[in-house]
Design an enzyme around this catalytic site. Structure first.
Site, PDB file in Angstrom:
ATOM      1  N   ASP A   1     -18.068   5.958  18.945  1.00  0.00           N
ATOM      2  CA  ASP A   1     -17.901   6.059  17.621  1.00  0.00           C
ATOM      3  C   ASP A   1     -17.274   4.526  17.348  1.00  0.00           C
ATOM      4  O   ASP A   1     -16.114   4.217  17.286  1.00  0.00           O
ATOM      5  CB  ASP A   1     -17.121   7.046  17.139  1.00  0.00           C
ATOM      6  CG  ASP A   1     -17.204   6.839  15.463  1.00  0.00           C
ATOM      7  OD1 ASP A   1     -17.362   5.936  14.989  1.00  0.00           O
ATOM      8  OD2 ASP A   1     -17.086   8.161  14.838  1.00  0.00           O
TER       9      ASP A   1
ATOM     10  N   ASP B   1     -20.205   4.849  26.620  1.00  0.00           N
ATOM     11  CA  ASP B   1     -20.335   6.394  26.824  1.00  0.00           C
ATOM     12  C   ASP B   1     -19.922   6.253  28.209  1.00  0.00           C
ATOM     13  O   ASP B   1     -20.560   5.895  29.259  1.00  0.00           O
ATOM     14  CB  ASP B   1     -21.644   6.891  26.685  1.00  0.00           C
ATOM     15  CG  ASP B   1     -21.853   8.528  27.067  1.00  0.00           C
ATOM     16  OD1 ASP B   1     -21.012   9.044  27.859  1.00  0.00           O
ATOM     17  OD2 ASP B   1     -22.698   9.016  26.503  1.00  0.00           O
ATOM     18  N   VAL B   2     -18.668   6.940  28.731  1.00  0.00           N
ATOM     19  CA  VAL B   2     -18.273   6.846  30.180  1.00  0.00           C
ATOM     20  C   VAL B   2     -18.954   7.849  31.067  1.00  0.00           C
ATOM     21  O   VAL B   2     -18.919   7.610  32.221  1.00  0.00           O
ATOM     22  CB  VAL B   2     -16.686   7.362  29.905  1.00  0.00           C
ATOM     23  CG1 VAL B   2     -15.875   6.458  29.375  1.00  0.00           C
ATOM     24  CG2 VAL B   2     -16.564   8.788  29.583  1.00  0.00           C
TER      25      VAL B   2
ATOM     26  N   ASN C   1      -8.879   8.399  29.587  1.00  0.00           N
ATOM     27  CA  ASN C   1      -8.378   9.464  28.568  1.00  0.00           C
ATOM     28  C   ASN C   1      -9.736  10.177  27.984  1.00  0.00           C
ATOM     29  O   ASN C   1      -9.390  11.092  27.536  1.00  0.00           O
ATOM     30  CB  ASN C   1      -7.563   8.815  27.502  1.00  0.00           C
ATOM     31  CG  ASN C   1      -7.297   9.226  26.361  1.00  0.00           C
ATOM     32  OD1 ASN C   1      -6.665  10.335  26.109  1.00  0.00           O
ATOM     33  ND2 ASN C   1      -8.058   9.115  25.408  1.00  0.00           N
TER      34      ASN C   1
ATOM     35  N   TYR D   1     -13.318  23.378  30.817  1.00  0.00           N
ATOM     36  CA  TYR D   1     -12.119  22.496  30.571  1.00  0.00           C
ATOM     37  C   TYR D   1     -11.191  22.331  31.456  1.00  0.00           C
ATOM     38  O   TYR D   1     -10.618  21.386  32.059  1.00  0.00           O
ATOM     39  CB  TYR D   1     -11.398  22.570  29.067  1.00  0.00           C
ATOM     40  CG  TYR D   1     -10.183  21.640  28.539  1.00  0.00           C
ATOM     41  CD1 TYR D   1     -11.060  20.646  28.168  1.00  0.00           C
ATOM     42  CD2 TYR D   1      -9.163  22.030  28.858  1.00  0.00           C
ATOM     43  CE1 TYR D   1      -9.862  19.687  27.639  1.00  0.00           C
ATOM     44  CE2 TYR D   1      -8.386  21.058  28.365  1.00  0.00           C
ATOM     45  CZ  TYR D   1      -8.589  19.755  28.025  1.00  0.00           C
ATOM     46  OH  TYR D   1      -7.610  18.910  27.565  1.00  0.00           O
TER      47      TYR D   1
ATOM     48  N   LYS E   1      -9.994  19.552  34.213  1.00  0.00           N
ATOM     49  CA  LYS E   1      -8.557  18.822  34.218  1.00  0.00           C
ATOM     50  C   LYS E   1      -7.899  19.105  35.659  1.00  0.00           C
ATOM     51  O   LYS E   1      -6.943  18.263  36.023  1.00  0.00           O
ATOM     52  CB  LYS E   1      -7.852  19.386  33.149  1.00  0.00           C
ATOM     53  CG  LYS E   1      -8.308  19.225  31.730  1.00  0.00           C
ATOM     54  CD  LYS E   1      -8.298  17.548  31.519  1.00  0.00           C
ATOM     55  CE  LYS E   1      -8.791  17.068  30.304  1.00  0.00           C
ATOM     56  NZ  LYS E   1      -8.822  15.428  30.078  1.00  0.00           N
TER      57      LYS E   1
ATOM     58  N   THR F   1      -4.663  16.937  17.241  1.00  0.00           N
ATOM     59  CA  THR F   1      -5.647  15.820  17.264  1.00  0.00           C
ATOM     60  C   THR F   1      -7.046  16.567  17.063  1.00  0.00           C
ATOM     61  O   THR F   1      -7.043  17.450  16.816  1.00  0.00           O
ATOM     62  CB  THR F   1      -5.806  15.310  18.670  1.00  0.00           C
ATOM     63  OG1 THR F   1      -6.602  16.325  19.676  1.00  0.00           O
ATOM     64  CG2 THR F   1      -4.810  15.048  19.583  1.00  0.00           C
TER      65      THR F   1
HETATM   66  P1  NDP Z   1      -9.769  13.657  20.400  1.00  0.00           P
HETATM   67  O1  NDP Z   1     -11.004  14.313  20.413  1.00  0.00           O
HETATM   68  O2  NDP Z   1      -9.037  13.081  19.336  1.00  0.00           O
HETATM   69  O3  NDP Z   1     -10.160  12.075  21.344  1.00  0.00           O
HETATM   70  C1  NDP Z   1     -11.268  12.108  22.287  1.00  0.00           C
HETATM   71  C2  NDP Z   1     -11.590  10.923  22.501  1.00  0.00           C
HETATM   72  O4  NDP Z   1     -12.369  10.860  23.814  1.00  0.00           O
HETATM   73  C3  NDP Z   1     -12.328  10.155  21.520  1.00  0.00           C
HETATM   74  O5  NDP Z   1     -11.926   8.688  21.150  1.00  0.00           O
HETATM   75  C4  NDP Z   1     -13.706  10.192  21.851  1.00  0.00           C
HETATM   76  O6  NDP Z   1     -14.562   8.896  21.394  1.00  0.00           O
HETATM   77  C5  NDP Z   1     -13.674   9.994  23.357  1.00  0.00           C
HETATM   78  N1  NDP Z   1     -15.005  10.501  24.188  1.00  0.00           N
HETATM   79  C6  NDP Z   1     -15.421  11.632  24.126  1.00  0.00           C
HETATM   80  N2  NDP Z   1     -16.558  11.669  25.031  1.00  0.00           N
HETATM   81  C7  NDP Z   1     -16.877  10.424  25.317  1.00  0.00           C
HETATM   82  C8  NDP Z   1     -17.822   9.773  26.248  1.00  0.00           C
HETATM   83  N3  NDP Z   1     -18.654  10.581  26.673  1.00  0.00           N
HETATM   84  N4  NDP Z   1     -17.448   8.405  26.305  1.00  0.00           N
HETATM   85  C9  NDP Z   1     -16.475   7.870  25.713  1.00  0.00           C
HETATM   86  N5  NDP Z   1     -15.601   8.353  25.016  1.00  0.00           N
HETATM   87  C10 NDP Z   1     -15.515   9.482  24.753  1.00  0.00           C
HETATM   88  O7  NDP Z   1      -8.691  14.069  21.723  1.00  0.00           O
HETATM   89  P2  NDP Z   1      -7.537  14.078  22.293  1.00  0.00           P
HETATM   90  O8  NDP Z   1      -6.752  12.766  21.744  1.00  0.00           O
HETATM   91  O9  NDP Z   1      -6.870  15.350  21.770  1.00  0.00           O
HETATM   92  O10 NDP Z   1      -7.715  14.052  23.692  1.00  0.00           O
HETATM   93  C11 NDP Z   1      -7.590  12.913  24.623  1.00  0.00           C
HETATM   94  C12 NDP Z   1      -7.366  13.269  25.884  1.00  0.00           C
HETATM   95  O11 NDP Z   1      -6.200  14.221  26.268  1.00  0.00           O
HETATM   96  C13 NDP Z   1      -8.369  14.219  26.425  1.00  0.00           C
HETATM   97  O12 NDP Z   1      -8.683  13.936  27.760  1.00  0.00           O
HETATM   98  C14 NDP Z   1      -7.954  15.347  26.306  1.00  0.00           C
HETATM   99  O13 NDP Z   1      -8.518  16.261  27.237  1.00  0.00           O
HETATM  100  C15 NDP Z   1      -6.741  15.395  26.683  1.00  0.00           C
HETATM  101  N6  NDP Z   1      -5.670  16.563  26.259  1.00  0.00           N
HETATM  102  C16 NDP Z   1      -5.750  16.748  24.992  1.00  0.00           C
HETATM  103  C17 NDP Z   1      -4.597  17.848  24.545  1.00  0.00           C
HETATM  104  C18 NDP Z   1      -4.724  18.093  23.202  1.00  0.00           C
HETATM  105  O14 NDP Z   1      -3.880  19.268  22.553  1.00  0.00           O
HETATM  106  N7  NDP Z   1      -4.931  17.377  22.165  1.00  0.00           N
HETATM  107  C19 NDP Z   1      -3.810  18.491  25.260  1.00  0.00           C
HETATM  108  C20 NDP Z   1      -4.103  18.095  26.889  1.00  0.00           C
HETATM  109  C21 NDP Z   1      -4.982  17.193  27.077  1.00  0.00           C
HETATM  110  P3  NDP Z   1     -15.958   8.944  20.947  1.00  0.00           P
HETATM  111  O15 NDP Z   1     -16.315  10.082  20.248  1.00  0.00           O
HETATM  112  O16 NDP Z   1     -16.095   7.815  19.799  1.00  0.00           O
HETATM  113  O17 NDP Z   1     -16.549   8.467  22.017  1.00  0.00           O
END
Ligand code: NDP
Length: 251
Positions: A39, A63-64, A90, A156, A160, A191
């Site tokens: 995004d 896109d990772v 991340n 999920y 993980k 988040t």
């Molecule tokens: P968000 O949904 O706020 O952020 C997710 C991020 O991943 C966004 O920046 C999104 O950006 C990016 N993303 C998703 N798919 C892709 C892709 N294919 N390519 C590139 N970027 C991608 O989630 P969180 O901040 O909560 O999560 C961050 C990490 O922490 C994750 O790995 C999550 O599993 C982990 N986590 C979160 C927890 C929680 O309670 N929130 C608990 C434990 C772990 P965009 O869409 O622009 O690509």
């Protein structure tokens, strides 16, 4: 106080939630930061915030799960910001359903982003670190769910838990190149990813009651942790599993 002045850091998924907080934390510590995410508008907002700390920042549309896009993102990052110092894998998604209702497509989407994406981005970082002969730091973002599972979390949680294996292997395999790899295990955090859960009063009450600090985390709680793990001075810190969950997983 961690000083990352002159270090180039990449945060995949760094435009939202925990990733954004870690990117800001590393910028506050002096690192130049590249945000890799899809995004571009959200990434531009994050870059504006990061440059406010007097460092350079770069938004890379990536896109990772796309092998070529990840290679191109790394090339652009080191060309514009300099040799790689740290990569935080991340980027992640979630998609929950009882196992009896989970489709193969949904399962694959979660594993592709969370596992394939982390594999591709950490492999690219490892190749750079070895070619640079510079040492470096990788942080793999798993979850406390990797340790205990959860209803509806088959894909999920599997992804993980897979990241624990990836992170541990990188720590062992890359130590000879002075590349460290640590694994971050966040707990329940407010988040965009968890918005649906946050709207579920019963779920919030149950998870909060089980958490010793009696609340969910917020992204800002992750400011320092990635900066700390990125510090090149921490040459003995590798293979750690760093849990940030308010005590949930030991209760
Ligand atoms: P968000 O949904 O706020 O952020 C997710 C991020 O991943 C966004 O920046 C999104 O950006 C990016 N993303 C998703 N798919 C892709 C892709 N294919 N390519 C590139 N970027 C991608 O989630 P969180 O901040 O909560 O999560 C961050 C990490 O922490 C994750 O790995 C999550 O599993 C982990 N986590 C979160 C927890 C929680 O309670 N929130 C608990 C434990 C772990 P965009 O869409 O622009 O690509």
């Amino acid at each position: 106080m961690t000083d990352l002045t002159g270090l180039t850091a990449v945060v995949t998924g760094g435009n939202s939630g925990i990733g954004r907080a870690m990117a800001v934390g590393m910028a506050k510590a002096g690192a130049d930061v590249a945000i890799w995410a899809r995004d571009e508008k959200r990434s531009a907002e994050t870059v504006a915030e990061i440059t406010g700390y007097g460092v350079r920042a770069l938004a890379v549309g990536c896109d990772v799960t796309d092998e070529d896009a990840v290679a191109a993102a790394m090339e652009q990052t080191v060309t514009e910001l300099g040799p790689l110092g740290c990569l935080v894998a991340n980027a992640g998604v979630t998609d929950g359903a009882p196992i009896t209702e989970m489709t193969l497509d949904r399962w694959h989407r979660v594993l592709r982003t969370n596992l394939d994406g982390a594999f591709l981005s950490t492999r690219e970082a490892a190749r750079r670190f070895v070619a640079q002969d510079s040492g470096g730091s990788i942080v793999v973002v798993s979850s406390t769910v990797s340790r205990y599972g959860g209803t509806g979390l088959a894909a999920y949680s599997a992804s993980k838990t897979g990241l624990l294996g990836l992170g541990r292997t990188l720590a062992v395999e890359l130590a000879r190149y002075r590349v460290r790899c640590n694994i971050l295990l966040p707990g329940w955090t407010r988040t965009p990813m968890t918005e649906t859960l946050q709207a579920d009063d019963r779920f919030m009450a149950a998870t909060t009651a089980r958490t010793p600090v009696r609340r969910w985390g917020i992204p800002e709680e992750f400011h320092e942790v990635a900066a700390f793990l990125a510090d090149p001075a921490l040459t003995f810190h590798t293979g750690n599993e760093v849990v940030v969950d308010g005590g949930y997983s030991v209760f």
